[in-house]
Design a protein around this motif. Structure first.
Motif, PDB file in Angstrom:
ATOM      1  N   THR A   9       0.829  -1.216   0.000  1.00  0.00           N
ATOM      2  CA  THR A   9       0.000   0.000   0.000  1.00  0.00           C
ATOM      3  C   THR A   9       0.856   1.255   0.000  1.00  0.00           C
ATOM      4  N   THR A  10       2.166   1.060   0.205  1.00  0.00           N
ATOM      5  CA  THR A  10       3.087   2.193   0.178  1.00  0.00           C
ATOM      6  C   THR A  10       4.236   1.882  -0.753  1.00  0.00           C
ATOM      7  N   GLY A  11       5.028   2.882  -1.026  1.00  0.00           N
ATOM      8  CA  GLY A  11       6.184   2.693  -1.889  1.00  0.00           C
ATOM      9  C   GLY A  11       5.806   2.740  -3.359  1.00  0.00           C
ATOM     10  N   LYS A  12       6.767   2.488  -4.217  1.00  0.00           N
ATOM     11  CA  LYS A  12       6.548   2.542  -5.661  1.00  0.00           C
ATOM     12  C   LYS A  12       5.556   1.471  -6.075  1.00  0.00           C
ATOM     13  N   LYS A  13       4.559   1.862  -6.835  1.00  0.00           N
ATOM     14  CA  LYS A  13       3.535   0.935  -7.288  1.00  0.00           C
ATOM     15  C   LYS A  13       3.696   0.677  -8.781  1.00  0.00           C
ATOM     16  N   VAL A  14       3.490  -0.599  -9.175  1.00  0.00           N
ATOM     17  CA  VAL A  14       3.454  -0.939 -10.596  1.00  0.00           C
ATOM     18  C   VAL A  14       2.185  -0.334 -11.176  1.00  0.00           C
ATOM     19  N   SER A  15       2.346   0.543 -12.131  1.00  0.00           N
ATOM     20  CA  SER A  15       1.179   1.243 -12.668  1.00  0.00           C
ATOM     21  C   SER A  15       0.406   0.372 -13.647  1.00  0.00           C
ATOM     22  N   GLU A  16      -0.824   0.751 -13.879  1.00  0.00           N
ATOM     23  CA  GLU A  16      -1.649   0.032 -14.855  1.00  0.00           C
ATOM     24  C   GLU A  16      -1.048   0.149 -16.252  1.00  0.00           C
ATOM     25  N   ASP A  17      -0.429   1.294 -16.534  1.00  0.00           N
ATOM     26  CA  ASP A  17       0.190   1.492 -17.851  1.00  0.00           C
ATOM     27  C   ASP A  17       1.401   0.570 -18.049  1.00  0.00           C
ATOM     28  N   GLU A  18       2.109   0.231 -16.949  1.00  0.00           N
ATOM     29  CA  GLU A  18       3.236  -0.712 -17.030  1.00  0.00           C
ATOM     30  C   GLU A  18       2.740  -2.137 -17.229  1.00  0.00           C
TER      31      GLU A  18
END
Length: 535
Positions: A9-18
């Motif tokens: 829930t924190t930190g860098k998130k894998v985006s939907e675009d990735e």
């Protein structure tokens, strides 16, 4: 798969675009709500990966004070192609003198920390940080490693014309094959440059150079010798073993390195201990007997199908049959017998290999195995080969890769599974035969060493590979079954290209699983009674 870690829930998130292009490339469609959910879940996976500790602390990195290595160099004189790299390695405090003072060469797919490991190809530039288990065990037994022996490109050739370090020439005839893929190992032992050598064998790559070079080579039972720290082709057929001038030396090297090491899942976790790992004393016992009684009580089965290989040289058939007949004078019972499915072995080996071999050997993807993984080398190869990497492969390895791509695209997992299921029947047929016979015998190779292409010539993969059609008909079935098999020189035969030139030929002796000692005893008795160079 359950989610065992807290969802990120924190930190860098894998985006939907990735994530979206990866899903699209896989031919899948996800709704926007699902895509959002999985972006969060994959973010957790990514976070777990980033939290992995460095694996170097658990790798078998050598104690360089105990196993110092000096004078690492690429020799200007490589013994007609046999040497890849020279180095001197000794143990400062050996635990036994089993191999005291014996010089040893390592096939160049075996890890030796700080020394380049070419695997016969320029596809990957790699220097390992670990020593293979068999390296440490040989050093602990007093051996002196003097270098890495050339091997064929990605260990995928039976002829010695593809190594990145150059062609390896037959010790009896320059311009002819020394056999592959352990080509340098075969030549170095035959010329006396080393006392002993390690080879690797997935389809015959110990036994082919042994037969071609007139020396002894043993493919041990699958799992008897740890494969830890050695580049493989397919874990179900990977074997490492000794090449030597004589049978007893083969037994010495085998005894020094056999037994479980706790890494390699090819090996039984229990049972490999004590007398099961003693090979020298049983061989010595046979050699002290009266000649006519050395093999008393031994029943030898002459495998009919081993003499029915398409394109087999009649001179090889005659030489090996004559050698087999000599067993009678040693007290053995010699009986013709048949295992019809032996002829199916090469077909099944061919179909079982590409999917797993392409993935494991060329891409470094060893999934599904409990063994040591070369993570540093895997970092140098992607999920597919680049054009440069493909162009660096020899004919056999490039053919394997294209076969891998073809089966993956056109058939999927079915072909490999079908072949592996059928191979169980081949294994069972050998097992049944070996309940009646102590060993089975046949020619190692169907013909003598072929002539090498002219240096620098480019005859194309089709013509190159055609030079060794049928070469592994009698060797590869025992890689798939895992039975021990030793190649013993038994005479000379005319070269196919020049009848005035005589080249070595050999007999293959196959035994029960984990009864490698039977192969050694039968071979040693023949070797003591007869001088193969007179035939």
């Amino acid at each position: 798969m359950s989610v065992v870690l807290q969802v990120a829930t924190t930190g860098k998130k894998v985006s939907e675009d990735e994530l979206r292009p990866i899903i699209t490339k896989a031919g899948l469609e996800l709704s926007e709500p699902l895509l959002e959910n999985f972006s969060t879940l994959i973010s957790s996976l990514d976070k777990a990966i980033s939290a992995l500790p460095d694996d170097k602390s658990v790798l078998p990195r050598p104690n360089l004070a105990k196993y110092p290595r000096t004078d690492v160099h690429i020799p200007e004189d490589n013994d007609l192609g046999a040497w890849a790299t020279k180095v001197t390695v000794k143990c400062t405090s050996p635990t036994s003198d089993l191999l005291k003072g014996r010089t040893l060469a390592l096939k160049d797919n075996i890890a030796l920390a700080g020394v380049r490991c070419t695997n016969g190809t320029s596809m990957v530039d790699w220097t390992p940080e670990i020593d293979a288990t068999i390296v440490t065990r040989a050093l602990d037994a007093g051996a002196v490693i003097v270098g890495k022996a050339a091997c064929e490109n990605a260990c995928m050739e039976g002829m010695s014309g593809t190594s990145v370090t150059g062609q390896v020439h037959n010790p009896y005839a320059k311009g002819y094959s020394a056999g592959g893929s352990s080509s340098g190992s075969g030549r170095l032992v035959a010329t006396g440059s080393v006392d002993l050598a390690f080879g690797g064998d997935q389809g015959g790559s110990i036994r082919i150079p042994a037969s071609s070079c007139g020396i002894v080579g043993l493919k041990p039972t699958w799992g008897l010798v740890p494969y830890t720290g050695i580049l493989g082709l397919d874990a179900t057929i990977d074997h490492a073993g000794p090449l030597a001038k004589n049978v007893r030396d083969c037994a010495l090297l085998l005894e020094a390195v056999a037994g479980s090491d706790g890494w390699d899942d090819r090996q039984p976790s229990i049972g490999l201990e004590g007398d099961k790992l003693k090979f020298v004393a049983p061989v010595d016992t046979v050699l002290t007997k009266e000649t006519s009684k050395m093999l008393e009580g031994v029943k030898i089965g002459v495998l009919n199908e081993g003499f029915e290989v398409p394109g087999q040289d009649p001179n090889v058939v005659e030489s090996v049959r004559s050698a087999i007949d000599k067993f009678k004078s040693l007290g053995a019972e010699v009986v013709p017998m048949s295992v019809p499915v032996h002829k199916d072995g090469p077909l099944l080996w061919t179909c079982a290999l590409p999917l797993s071999g392409g993935r494991q050997s060329l891409l470094g993807d060893l999934d599904g195995r409990k063994q040591l993984y070369f993570t540093d080398r895997a970092d140098l190869v992607g999920p597919k080969l680049t054009q440069r990497q493909f162009d660096a492969l020899g004919p056999g390895a490039s053919n394997l890769y294209l076969g891998y791509l073809w089966i993956q695209e056109k058939y999927g997992a079915k072909v490999q599974g079908q072949a592996m299921n059928l191979l169980k029947a081949v294994n069972d047929a050998y097992e049944k035969a070996l309940k009646e016979f102590d060993v089975l015998v046949m020619p190692t190779l169907p013909y003598p060493a072929p002539k090498l292409p002219e240096p620098g010539s480019d005859e194309g993969p089709l013509n190159f590979l055609a030079r060794t059609t049928g070469l592994i008909a009698n060797t590869c079935p025992f890689n798939n079954s895992g039975h021990p098999a030793i190649s013993l020189p038994v005479g000379f035969v005319p070269a196919r290209e020049d009848p005035s030139l005589k080249l070595p030929t050999a007999m293959q002796i196959v035994g029960r699983k984990f009864a490698d000692v039977d192969c050694l005893k039968v071979a040693a008795a023949w070797e003591r009674a007869f001088d193969w160079k007179k035939f």
